[in-house]
Design a protein around this motif. Structure first.
Motif, PDB file in Angstrom:
ATOM      1  N   GLN A 119      -8.397   3.344  81.890  1.00  0.00           N
ATOM      2  CA  GLN A 119      -7.653   3.924  83.002  1.00  0.00           C
ATOM      3  C   GLN A 119      -8.453   3.833  84.297  1.00  0.00           C
ATOM      4  O   GLN A 119      -7.902   3.541  85.367  1.00  0.00           O
ATOM      5  CB  GLN A 119      -7.296   5.371  82.686  1.00  0.00           C
ATOM      6  CG  GLN A 119      -6.233   5.514  81.610  1.00  0.00           C
ATOM      7  CD  GLN A 119      -6.007   6.958  81.205  1.00  0.00           C
ATOM      8  OE1 GLN A 119      -6.664   7.863  81.709  1.00  0.00           O
ATOM      9  NE2 GLN A 119      -5.084   7.183  80.287  1.00  0.00           N
ATOM     10  N   PRO A 254       0.606  -0.513  77.800  1.00  0.00           N
ATOM     11  CA  PRO A 254       1.468   0.155  78.786  1.00  0.00           C
ATOM     12  C   PRO A 254       1.284   1.663  78.816  1.00  0.00           C
ATOM     13  O   PRO A 254       1.326   2.284  79.886  1.00  0.00           O
ATOM     14  CB  PRO A 254       2.880  -0.230  78.328  1.00  0.00           C
ATOM     15  CG  PRO A 254       2.703  -1.494  77.557  1.00  0.00           C
ATOM     16  CD  PRO A 254       1.393  -1.348  76.868  1.00  0.00           C
ATOM     17  N   ALA A 255       1.072   2.270  77.643  1.00  0.00           N
ATOM     18  CA  ALA A 255       0.858   3.722  77.613  1.00  0.00           C
ATOM     19  C   ALA A 255      -0.428   4.100  78.342  1.00  0.00           C
ATOM     20  O   ALA A 255      -0.485   5.123  79.036  1.00  0.00           O
ATOM     21  CB  ALA A 255       0.814   4.207  76.174  1.00  0.00           C
ATOM     22  N   ARG A 257      -1.826   2.394  80.836  1.00  0.00           N
ATOM     23  CA  ARG A 257      -1.595   2.225  82.273  1.00  0.00           C
ATOM     24  C   ARG A 257      -0.772   3.376  82.835  1.00  0.00           C
ATOM     25  O   ARG A 257      -1.082   3.910  83.910  1.00  0.00           O
ATOM     26  CB  ARG A 257      -0.890   0.899  82.529  1.00  0.00           C
ATOM     27  CG  ARG A 257      -1.813  -0.309  82.463  1.00  0.00           C
ATOM     28  CD  ARG A 257      -1.153  -1.576  82.960  1.00  0.00           C
ATOM     29  NE  ARG A 257      -0.191  -2.110  82.008  1.00  0.00           N
ATOM     30  CZ  ARG A 257       1.123  -2.029  82.132  1.00  0.00           C
ATOM     31  NH1 ARG A 257       1.663  -1.397  83.165  1.00  0.00           N
ATOM     32  NH2 ARG A 257       1.925  -2.554  81.228  1.00  0.00           N
ATOM     33  N   ARG A 258       0.266   3.782  82.126  1.00  0.00           N
ATOM     34  CA  ARG A 258       1.087   4.900  82.610  1.00  0.00           C
ATOM     35  C   ARG A 258       0.275   6.197  82.639  1.00  0.00           C
ATOM     36  O   ARG A 258       0.419   7.002  83.566  1.00  0.00           O
ATOM     37  CB  ARG A 258       2.320   5.060  81.721  1.00  0.00           C
ATOM     38  CG  ARG A 258       3.359   3.967  81.912  1.00  0.00           C
ATOM     39  CD  ARG A 258       4.672   4.384  81.263  1.00  0.00           C
ATOM     40  NE  ARG A 258       4.526   4.572  79.817  1.00  0.00           N
ATOM     41  CZ  ARG A 258       4.748   3.634  78.915  1.00  0.00           C
ATOM     42  NH1 ARG A 258       5.103   2.402  79.313  1.00  0.00           N
ATOM     43  NH2 ARG A 258       4.607   3.874  77.619  1.00  0.00           N
ATOM     44  N   GLU A 261      -1.942   6.070  85.725  1.00  0.00           N
ATOM     45  CA  GLU A 261      -1.162   6.292  86.945  1.00  0.00           C
ATOM     46  C   GLU A 261      -0.742   7.755  87.064  1.00  0.00           C
ATOM     47  O   GLU A 261      -0.739   8.313  88.172  1.00  0.00           O
ATOM     48  CB  GLU A 261       0.060   5.373  86.945  1.00  0.00           C
ATOM     49  CG  GLU A 261      -0.303   3.888  87.024  1.00  0.00           C
ATOM     50  CD  GLU A 261       0.899   2.997  86.766  1.00  0.00           C
ATOM     51  OE1 GLU A 261       1.976   3.562  86.475  1.00  0.00           O
ATOM     52  OE2 GLU A 261       0.756   1.768  86.860  1.00  0.00           O
ATOM     53  N   ARG A 262      -0.374   8.378  85.934  1.00  0.00           N
ATOM     54  CA  ARG A 262       0.015   9.788  85.976  1.00  0.00           C
ATOM     55  C   ARG A 262      -1.165  10.667  86.370  1.00  0.00           C
ATOM     56  O   ARG A 262      -1.017  11.597  87.178  1.00  0.00           O
ATOM     57  CB  ARG A 262       0.563  10.208  84.610  1.00  0.00           C
ATOM     58  CG  ARG A 262       1.041  11.648  84.567  1.00  0.00           C
ATOM     59  CD  ARG A 262       1.837  11.926  83.304  1.00  0.00           C
ATOM     60  NE  ARG A 262       1.075  11.624  82.105  1.00  0.00           N
ATOM     61  CZ  ARG A 262       1.294  10.568  81.323  1.00  0.00           C
ATOM     62  NH1 ARG A 262       2.263   9.704  81.620  1.00  0.00           N
ATOM     63  NH2 ARG A 262       0.558  10.354  80.248  1.00  0.00           N
ATOM     64  N   ARG A 265      -1.709  10.335  90.080  1.00  0.00           N
ATOM     65  CA  ARG A 265      -0.743  11.120  90.859  1.00  0.00           C
ATOM     66  C   ARG A 265      -1.084  12.600  90.836  1.00  0.00           C
ATOM     67  O   ARG A 265      -0.984  13.294  91.866  1.00  0.00           O
ATOM     68  CB  ARG A 265       0.672  10.892  90.310  1.00  0.00           C
ATOM     69  CG  ARG A 265       1.263   9.533  90.639  1.00  0.00           C
ATOM     70  CD  ARG A 265       2.751   9.523  90.375  1.00  0.00           C
ATOM     71  NE  ARG A 265       3.057   9.797  88.977  1.00  0.00           N
ATOM     72  CZ  ARG A 265       3.203   8.861  88.037  1.00  0.00           C
ATOM     73  NH1 ARG A 265       3.064   7.581  88.378  1.00  0.00           N
ATOM     74  NH2 ARG A 265       3.473   9.176  86.787  1.00  0.00           N
TER      75      ARG A 265
END
Length: 342
Positions: A119, A254-255, A257-258, A261-262, A265
């Motif tokens: 991450q 993908p999990a 990366r998400r 990003e979460r 944020r």
């Protein structure tokens, strides 16, 4: 050059840079080799005869490099940043989870450390994509997170995980966990991953002699409890077997990366909320703060020893007579006396 072959490999790979006299000697050596090669090419140029063009021969496929370069090549087949990240994660994550397990002895902590490292790599993707060793960048970040001292204060760290089923693996893992964190990391990098000594020293941010001392002490500690692992080759094989025997899983790219990003944020929102709260507190302080100094009023204190105030009583006969006499006299007072000359 007066240095070990591993040092030269570190220079050529870009991990370290020669300095001082070694730098001058290395530059002189490279210049001399280039001049000799150019002279040989010029000497052989007239002797070469033109040869007929041969049909192109199929080239053998190269073995995959141990560390892929995720930087996309120019052209219509260039990978997107997400695709390059997924390729790097699919290549390096499974091995990194097994290596981190050797450092911590905890399966979930090893998985979380590798995910956090990837991450962080996704947040700094342009920098990581241009790095000469992206897997090494992620590995160093994962090791730092896994060996962080605050990990011991987490609630789940108080509950031990089930040990390996094999008695030999269990003994080897306990021996590794008894080593100091720096010695354990050096041993895993050198005898487990297979890095040479300069690369191990660079990744652990230590000098080459310090890394060598840590490696020797770690090997001595392991050999003292497990004499069969005194041979480095046997130790390397047993470390690989210990990491491979455990069922260690890694999340999908993908999990990861998400999740990164979460988290980014959430950190951004927290920073904005903190900034707004700080601005509001400052404005309220400026609004309610006094504009001039007002000295504080001293609190009252009881004074002892002073007699109480007594109201006047009735006048006596003498006082009444005196008061009447004063009232009967002329208001202007007595007559003025004038001096007489004699």
């Amino acid at each position: 050059m007066g240095v070990a072959p591993g040092t030269v490999r570190a220079w050529e790979s870009g991990r370290t840079t020669p300095r001082g006299r070694k730098r001058e000697a290395y530059a002189k050596l490279l210049k001399t080799l280039a001049e000799e090669e150019a002279a040989q090419a010029q000497a052989q140029a007239p002797e070469q005869e033109p040869k007929p063009e041969a049909e192109p021969q199929p080239q053998p496929e190269l073995e995959p490099q141990p560390q892929p370069q995720p930087v996309a090549a120019p052209g219509p087949t260039a990978l997107t940043p997400a695709q390059a990240f997924d390729a790097l994660y699919a290549f390096g994550a499974p091995a990194l989870v097994r290596q981190t397990f050797l450092l911590t002895g905890r399966r979930e902590q090893a998985r979380e450390s590798v995910e956090r490292a990837f991450q962080a790599a996704w947040e700094r993707w342009p920098e990581v994509a241009r790095d000469r060793d992206p897997v090494g960048w992620v590995r160093a970040t994962a090791y730092e997170y896994a060996l962080s001292p605050w990990q011991r204060f987490r609630p789940r760290h108080r509950h031990p995980e089930p040990p390996p089923a094999d008695p030999g693996d269990r003994t080897l893992l306990n021996t590794l966990l008894r080593l100091p964190a720096r010695h354990r990391r050096t041993l895993v990098l050198y005898d487990g991953v297979g890095l040479d000594l300069p690369e191990t020293a660079a990744e652990t941010e230590a000098s080459t002699p310090a890394a060598a001392n840590r490696l020797l002490h770690a090997r001595e500690a392991v050999a003292a409890r497990l004499p069969a692992l005194a041979d480095p080759q046997v130790l390397h094989r047993r470390l690989a077997e210990l990491a491979s025997n455990e069922r260690l899983r890694a999340a999908e790219p993908p999990a990861v990366r998400r999740g990164g990003e979460r988290r980014a944020r959430l950190r951004t929102r927290a920073a904005i909320a903190f900034t707004v709260a700080l601005i509001g507190t400052t404005a309220l302080t400026v609004r309610t703060a006094p504009t001039h100094y007002e000295p504080p009023v001293s609190p009252g204190q009881a004074v002892r020893g002073v007699p109480h105030r007594v109201a006047p009583g009735a006048l006596s006969d003498e006082e009444l007579e005196l008061r009447q006499k004063l009232r009967d006299q002329v208001q202007d007072g007595p007559e003025r006396l004038l001096p007489r000359p004699e």
